[in-house]
Design a protein around this motif. Structure first.
Motif, PDB file in Angstrom:
ATOM      1  N   PHE A  84       0.269  -4.524   8.679  1.00  0.00           N
ATOM      2  CA  PHE A  84      -1.313  -4.139   9.250  1.00  0.00           C
ATOM      3  C   PHE A  84      -1.495  -4.580  10.679  1.00  0.00           C
ATOM      4  O   PHE A  84      -1.823  -5.704  10.568  1.00  0.00           O
ATOM      5  CB  PHE A  84      -2.871  -4.454   8.443  1.00  0.00           C
ATOM      6  N   PHE A  85      -1.800  -3.484  11.154  1.00  0.00           N
ATOM      7  CA  PHE A  85      -1.840  -3.806  12.944  1.00  0.00           C
ATOM      8  C   PHE A  85      -3.726  -3.656  12.749  1.00  0.00           C
ATOM      9  O   PHE A  85      -3.575  -1.841  12.842  1.00  0.00           O
ATOM     10  CB  PHE A  85      -0.901  -2.711  13.869  1.00  0.00           C
ATOM     11  N   GLN A  86      -4.203  -4.275  13.402  1.00  0.00           N
ATOM     12  CA  GLN A  86      -5.744  -3.799  13.788  1.00  0.00           C
ATOM     13  C   GLN A  86      -6.133  -3.370  15.163  1.00  0.00           C
ATOM     14  O   GLN A  86      -5.364  -4.034  16.037  1.00  0.00           O
ATOM     15  CB  GLN A  86      -7.041  -5.183  13.833  1.00  0.00           C
ATOM     16  N   ARG A  87      -6.249  -1.936  14.990  1.00  0.00           N
ATOM     17  CA  ARG A  87      -6.532  -1.800  16.021  1.00  0.00           C
ATOM     18  C   ARG A  87      -8.447  -0.682  16.087  1.00  0.00           C
ATOM     19  O   ARG A  87      -8.781  -0.280  14.996  1.00  0.00           O
ATOM     20  CB  ARG A  87      -5.977  -0.607  17.301  1.00  0.00           C
ATOM     21  N   GLU A  88      -8.832  -0.719  17.070  1.00  0.00           N
ATOM     22  CA  GLU A  88     -10.165  -0.286  17.051  1.00  0.00           C
ATOM     23  C   GLU A  88     -10.080   1.103  17.797  1.00  0.00           C
ATOM     24  O   GLU A  88     -10.890   1.947  16.591  1.00  0.00           O
ATOM     25  CB  GLU A  88     -11.323  -0.986  18.027  1.00  0.00           C
ATOM     26  N   THR A  89      -9.709   0.969  18.204  1.00  0.00           N
ATOM     27  CA  THR A  89     -10.711   2.580  19.041  1.00  0.00           C
ATOM     28  C   THR A  89      -8.955   4.026  18.845  1.00  0.00           C
ATOM     29  O   THR A  89      -8.074   3.474  18.566  1.00  0.00           O
ATOM     30  CB  THR A  89     -10.571   2.517  20.873  1.00  0.00           C
ATOM     31  N   PRO A  90      -9.400   5.514  18.838  1.00  0.00           N
ATOM     32  CA  PRO A  90      -8.270   6.665  19.179  1.00  0.00           C
ATOM     33  C   PRO A  90      -7.390   6.203  19.745  1.00  0.00           C
ATOM     34  O   PRO A  90      -6.290   6.321  19.042  1.00  0.00           O
ATOM     35  CB  PRO A  90      -9.375   7.667  18.557  1.00  0.00           C
ATOM     36  N   GLN A  91      -7.162   5.917  20.953  1.00  0.00           N
ATOM     37  CA  GLN A  91      -6.671   5.283  22.248  1.00  0.00           C
ATOM     38  C   GLN A  91      -5.917   4.882  21.905  1.00  0.00           C
ATOM     39  O   GLN A  91      -4.660   3.898  21.807  1.00  0.00           O
ATOM     40  CB  GLN A  91      -7.500   5.846  23.272  1.00  0.00           C
ATOM     41  N   GLU A  92      -6.522   3.195  21.538  1.00  0.00           N
ATOM     42  CA  GLU A  92      -5.708   2.060  21.074  1.00  0.00           C
ATOM     43  C   GLU A  92      -4.232   1.726  19.781  1.00  0.00           C
ATOM     44  O   GLU A  92      -3.707   1.280  19.687  1.00  0.00           O
ATOM     45  CB  GLU A  92      -6.621   0.949  20.639  1.00  0.00           C
ATOM     46  N   ILE A  93      -5.552   2.337  18.619  1.00  0.00           N
ATOM     47  CA  ILE A  93      -4.307   3.556  17.651  1.00  0.00           C
ATOM     48  C   ILE A  93      -3.115   3.733  18.310  1.00  0.00           C
ATOM     49  O   ILE A  93      -1.724   4.093  17.280  1.00  0.00           O
ATOM     50  CB  ILE A  93      -4.944   4.158  16.596  1.00  0.00           C
ATOM     51  N   ALA A 151       6.645   5.798   1.544  1.00  0.00           N
ATOM     52  CA  ALA A 151       8.266   4.761   2.404  1.00  0.00           C
ATOM     53  C   ALA A 151       9.162   3.969   1.398  1.00  0.00           C
ATOM     54  O   ALA A 151       8.678   4.126   0.010  1.00  0.00           O
ATOM     55  CB  ALA A 151       7.265   4.218   3.599  1.00  0.00           C
ATOM     56  N   THR A 152      10.258   4.214   1.826  1.00  0.00           N
ATOM     57  CA  THR A 152      11.462   3.564   0.846  1.00  0.00           C
ATOM     58  C   THR A 152      10.986   2.400   1.996  1.00  0.00           C
ATOM     59  O   THR A 152      11.655   1.071   0.493  1.00  0.00           O
ATOM     60  CB  THR A 152      12.051   4.797   0.662  1.00  0.00           C
ATOM     61  N   ARG A 153      11.506   1.905   2.830  1.00  0.00           N
ATOM     62  CA  ARG A 153      11.111   0.766   3.097  1.00  0.00           C
ATOM     63  C   ARG A 153      10.429  -0.499   4.311  1.00  0.00           C
ATOM     64  O   ARG A 153       9.946  -1.508   4.304  1.00  0.00           O
ATOM     65  CB  ARG A 153      13.092   0.536   4.037  1.00  0.00           C
ATOM     66  N   LYS A 154       9.514   0.671   4.213  1.00  0.00           N
ATOM     67  CA  LYS A 154       8.281   0.050   5.410  1.00  0.00           C
ATOM     68  C   LYS A 154       7.293   0.782   5.461  1.00  0.00           C
ATOM     69  O   LYS A 154       7.861   2.168   6.018  1.00  0.00           O
ATOM     70  CB  LYS A 154       8.973  -0.970   6.802  1.00  0.00           C
ATOM     71  N   VAL A 155       6.334   0.074   5.563  1.00  0.00           N
ATOM     72  CA  VAL A 155       5.518   0.770   6.011  1.00  0.00           C
ATOM     73  C   VAL A 155       4.277   0.205   7.350  1.00  0.00           C
ATOM     74  O   VAL A 155       4.077  -1.073   6.714  1.00  0.00           O
ATOM     75  CB  VAL A 155       4.208   0.978   4.684  1.00  0.00           C
ATOM     76  N   ILE A 156       3.551   0.670   7.734  1.00  0.00           N
ATOM     77  CA  ILE A 156       2.951   0.051   8.784  1.00  0.00           C
ATOM     78  C   ILE A 156       1.009   1.008   9.043  1.00  0.00           C
ATOM     79  O   ILE A 156       1.895   2.490   9.324  1.00  0.00           O
ATOM     80  CB  ILE A 156       3.122   0.181  10.095  1.00  0.00           C
ATOM     81  N   LEU A 157       0.652  -0.055   8.161  1.00  0.00           N
ATOM     82  CA  LEU A 157      -0.980   1.233   9.151  1.00  0.00           C
ATOM     83  C   LEU A 157      -1.296   0.106  10.547  1.00  0.00           C
ATOM     84  O   LEU A 157      -1.229  -0.234  10.026  1.00  0.00           O
ATOM     85  CB  LEU A 157      -1.517   0.409   7.820  1.00  0.00           C
ATOM     86  N   ILE A 158      -2.293   1.354  10.865  1.00  0.00           N
ATOM     87  CA  ILE A 158      -2.774   1.457  12.028  1.00  0.00           C
ATOM     88  C   ILE A 158      -4.527   0.942  12.187  1.00  0.00           C
ATOM     89  O   ILE A 158      -4.399   2.501  12.144  1.00  0.00           O
ATOM     90  CB  ILE A 158      -1.357   1.502  12.867  1.00  0.00           C
ATOM     91  N   GLY A 159      -5.321   0.247  12.401  1.00  0.00           N
ATOM     92  CA  GLY A 159      -6.962   0.555  12.821  1.00  0.00           C
ATOM     93  C   GLY A 159      -7.437  -0.178  12.576  1.00  0.00           C
ATOM     94  O   GLY A 159      -7.277  -1.466  12.452  1.00  0.00           O
ATOM     95  N   THR A 160      -8.356   0.330  11.489  1.00  0.00           N
ATOM     96  CA  THR A 160      -9.923  -0.475  11.159  1.00  0.00           C
ATOM     97  C   THR A 160      -9.968  -1.288  10.116  1.00  0.00           C
ATOM     98  O   THR A 160      -9.551   0.071   9.292  1.00  0.00           O
ATOM     99  CB  THR A 160     -10.831   0.038  11.878  1.00  0.00           C
ATOM    100  N   LYS A 161      -9.711  -2.684   9.300  1.00  0.00           N
ATOM    101  CA  LYS A 161     -10.041  -2.117   7.880  1.00  0.00           C
ATOM    102  C   LYS A 161     -11.296  -1.733   7.550  1.00  0.00           C
ATOM    103  O   LYS A 161     -11.427  -1.366   6.439  1.00  0.00           O
ATOM    104  CB  LYS A 161     -10.033  -4.295   7.729  1.00  0.00           C
ATOM    105  N   LYS A 162     -12.446  -1.638   8.068  1.00  0.00           N
ATOM    106  CA  LYS A 162     -13.454  -0.930   7.583  1.00  0.00           C
ATOM    107  C   LYS A 162     -12.783   0.449   7.010  1.00  0.00           C
ATOM    108  O   LYS A 162     -13.517   1.130   6.503  1.00  0.00           O
ATOM    109  CB  LYS A 162     -14.936  -0.783   8.722  1.00  0.00           C
ATOM    110  N   ALA A 163     -12.108   1.864   8.051  1.00  0.00           N
ATOM    111  CA  ALA A 163     -11.715   2.563   7.057  1.00  0.00           C
ATOM    112  C   ALA A 163     -10.464   2.959   6.262  1.00  0.00           C
ATOM    113  O   ALA A 163     -11.251   3.166   5.715  1.00  0.00           O
ATOM    114  CB  ALA A 163     -10.952   3.310   8.482  1.00  0.00           C
TER     115      ALA A 163
END
Length: 705
Positions: A505-514, A662-674
């Motif tokens: 999980f990568f925390q990013r705030e704005t849509p552009q950063e995501i 996903a079979t091997r890896k999941v990457i969530l990018i965004g905010t914990k709030k969402a």
């Protein structure tokens, strides 16, 4: 190049000498006129080089390409010379006529050959040697070519493009102009225009606001929108009236609306609901077939065969898995459910093996999409196909297997049944013989089907026999993908373990950063990665992310531009609609292997499919797709953006579905709030359906799902 002296509308006659660009309807052409050559562009249809045209348009000065005529009206001129007549007849527009036959016709009929064929009919061709039975086809083909030109000319002032006019002509035939002028709302039945556009045409033609035609079209439009956009097979009567009244924007009484709707044979009303009759018939048919199949077929004890399978496979089945095997062997219909890692595929493998030890009849495995079918075959070790291919569904309404020619199988296994809508389900159940065993496999916690209805959930809630697998196997327990999928499904926040790289999980705030983080991850992974997003629009929607991902993953190569989309050799692409002729279906993902002037070749798993220039509209870039479209597929790495910008789409089953792709890896990018909002939101989509009630015989017709 011929230059105009005025920007006013001008009528010009000439011969097409070259195409600079040609799509299904739009073209940029060079026309030879007495004054020189001109470049013309417009909404053309069914034209070829060598044809004479009369065009009318406005001259425009393009900063790069110079003067060009923007054509607003055009018509084909009937050839008046022998050379022009031969060119027209051998252009490919006339069925069964090549250069040799064209010359024979013109030698007999002269320079006025085309006009004679149009005015005197097929008999005028009888003196031509070798024509024979082809005379009628040649006449019809010549007639259609000029008739279509007339129709386009008459419908264009109503706001129809050449493509729309062609589709209307194909449906209504020679009387299309009378149909449209008599009832412009007929265009909404063909999905050529929306209600608003048809309504505008109707106003221009003087059709009254309280016309029955208008009320019926509005009601039909409301039901179709509810069916295809929301999955409802009917609407409660009050909701139907409210939506229809709002669309009509006029103070018509409920009685007036109901009276008009009841006069139509494609819609049905009762005291509680309104529906399209064909959708209601689908659910009624499914209920009838399910009741037919849901019965005891035998009283066998396959324990010995189960033990044999366990010895051969080295796998000890759980109590739930053994129960599923025994129930399938002895009953006509069973549903197998469960989340990831609980052994659904292993259970299917065991069921097929035990069945084949007991019976000597064919076994069929299928799934709604090609991706799901291939996955089913890989996981079970048995051949699998799409449901469409299994049923022999062809272009249009053609189908090989139905109630009159049922499938030859003793056992049929359908996977990913959560994806099946009522249309495909109705076709399938009708093609199953009485003594065939049917196993439906699916996860009811995933998203509902893209099409109408909520088949799997309705069947389960109606009490159709089922076995739910709950034990997560040890190997699956080690996967954070499986663990977090189950946590999300139970409404719990995900777990991130330091040092484990299969769930990040990568925390990013704005849509552009995501978006930038998505591109960075995709650049590092590059192969077998799929970005799943809730929506199409915006900076982290499918359209923009596909464009940017293409530049990262496949920035160079031979390319072709279709509208605003650039396709390159090596691009991942997705099919946007079912094409029974090519046997590729909505959601199939492939890779472009070759681009030429004549076609684009795409590899879908083990099949190569060629697309002509006019067929490329059926493709889209496939680096990023919506989560709904990802159902039934798997990928090594799945990247999912999560932002409160997608608030309306944030739901538990959405995140759950994305994770389980996903079979091997999941990457969530965004905010914990969402992410927290999505996990907390377990309010299931409401779909109005009658299937559950038809199966249990209840009075109510509304299913809250």
């Amino acid at each position: 190049m011929f230059k105009a002296t005025s920007a006013a509308s001008e009528m010009i006659e000439g011969t097409i000498t070259r195409f600079l660009l040609k799509t299904e309807t739009f073209a940029v052409i060079i026309i030879k006129t007495p004054g020189g050559y001109i470049k013309a562009l417009g909404d053309f249809c069914n034209i070829s080089e060598g044809e004479q045209l009369l065009v009318k348009g406005i001259w425009q000065e393009h900063p790069k390409h110079g003067p060009q005529l923007r054509v607003h009206y055009w018509e084909k001129k009937i050839p008046s010379t022998k050379e022009a007549a031969v060119d027209f007849l051998s252009s490919g527009l006339i069925r069964g006529v090549g250069p040799a036959t064209a010359k024979k016709i013109v030698d007999v009929l002269g320079a006025e050959a085309i006009e004679k064929i149009l005015n005197e009919g097929p008999d005028v061709l009888k003196p031509v040697k070798g024509i024979g039975k082809k005379a009628a086809d040649i006449y019809r083909s010549v007639q259609e070519t000029y008739e279509l030109n007339r129709i386009i000319s008459e419908l264009r002032p109503l706001g129809l493009t050449a493509k729309m006019a062609l589709k209307a002509y194909e449906h209504f035939g020679r009387s299309v102009v009378d149909y449209v002028k008599g009832n412009p709302y007929c265009l909404t039945k063909l999905n050529l225009v929306g209600f608003a556009r048809a309504d505008a045409i109707a106003r221009e033609m003087g059709i009254a606001p309280d016309s029955e035609l208008r009320i019926q079209a509005a009601g039909r439009y409301v039901l179709n929108e509810a069916l295809w956009n929301e999955g409802h097979t009917f609407l409660p009567l009050k909701e139907f009236i409210d939506r229809t009244t709002e669309l009509l924007k006029s103070k018509l009484s409920v009685e007036t609306i109901l009276k008009s709707i009841k006069m139509q044979d494609d819609m049905a009303l009762d005291s509680e609901k309104a529906c399209l009759k064909w959708a209601s018939s689908c659910e009624a048919n499914i209920a009838e077939q399910v009741r037919r199949l849901n019965r005891k077929l035998s009283d066998l004890d396959p324990e010995h065969q189960i033990i044999e399978y366990e010895k051969e496979s080295g796998i000890l089945l759980t109590h739930e898995q053994r129960e599923a095997v025994k129930k399938v062997i002895n009953s006509g219909l069973l549903i197998l459910t469960g989340g990831p890692g609980v052994g659904k595929s292993q259970t299917v493998r065991a069921i097929v093996s035990v069945y084949q030890k007991l019976f000597n009849t064919p076994v069929l495995l299928a799934a709604p999409t090609g991706r799901a079918a291939r996955r089913l075959a890989e996981l079970t070790g048995h051949p699998a196909s799409t449901v469409h291919r299994m049923l022999g569904i062809q272009r249009g309404d053609g189908i090989q297997f139905d109630q009159y020619n049922p499938l030859d199988a003793g056992l049929i296994v359908l996977d990913e049944v959560s994806m099946m809508d009522i249309i495909l389900a109705a076709k399938f159940f009708k093609a199953v013989q009485d003594n065939t065993r049917v196993l439906l496999v699916g996860d009811p916690d995933q998203l509902p089907p893209v099409g109408p209805g909520y088949l799997l959930r309705d069947l389960l809630e109606a009490g159709i026999p089922s076995v739910k697998l709950t034990k997560v196997f040890r190997q699956a327990q080690e996967s954070l993908i499986v663990k977090n999928a189950h946590r999300v499904n139970r409404g719990k926040m995900i777990t991130i373990v330091k040092g484990k790289h299969d769930f990040l999980f990568f925390q990013r705030e704005t849509p552009q950063e995501i978006a930038d983080c998505i591109l960075s991850c995709a650049r590092r992974i590059s192969k077998d990665v799929l970005v799943l997003t809730p929506m199409k629009g915006g900076p982290i929607g499918t359209v923009e992310l596909n464009r940017r991902l293409q530049e990262v993953i496949n920035p160079k190569g031979k390319e072709i531009k279709v509208g605003q989309t650039i396709f390159r050799e090596g691009d991942k692409v997705i099919q946007k609609r079912n094409n029974y002729g090519k046997m590729v279906f909505n959601g199939d993902i492939g890779v472009i292997t070759c681009i030429t002037d004549d076609y684009v070749r795409v590899r879908f798993h083990d099949a190569l499919v060629d697309y002509g220039p006019d067929e490329l509209k059926d493709l889209d870039l496939g680096y990023c797709i919506t989560i709904h479209r990802s159902q039934g597929s798997e990928c090594d790495t799945v990247i999912v953006p999560l932002t409160t910008m997608h608030y309306i789409m944030l739901a538990r089953n959405l995140v759950y579905t994305a994770i389980t792709r996903a079979t091997r890896k999941v990457i969530l990018i965004g905010t914990k709030k969402a992410l927290a909002i999505a996990i907390k939101n377990n309010k299931m989509v409401q779909r109005y359906s009658t299937l559950r009630e038809r199966l249990i015989g209840a009075d109510s017709v509304i299913t809250q799902t």
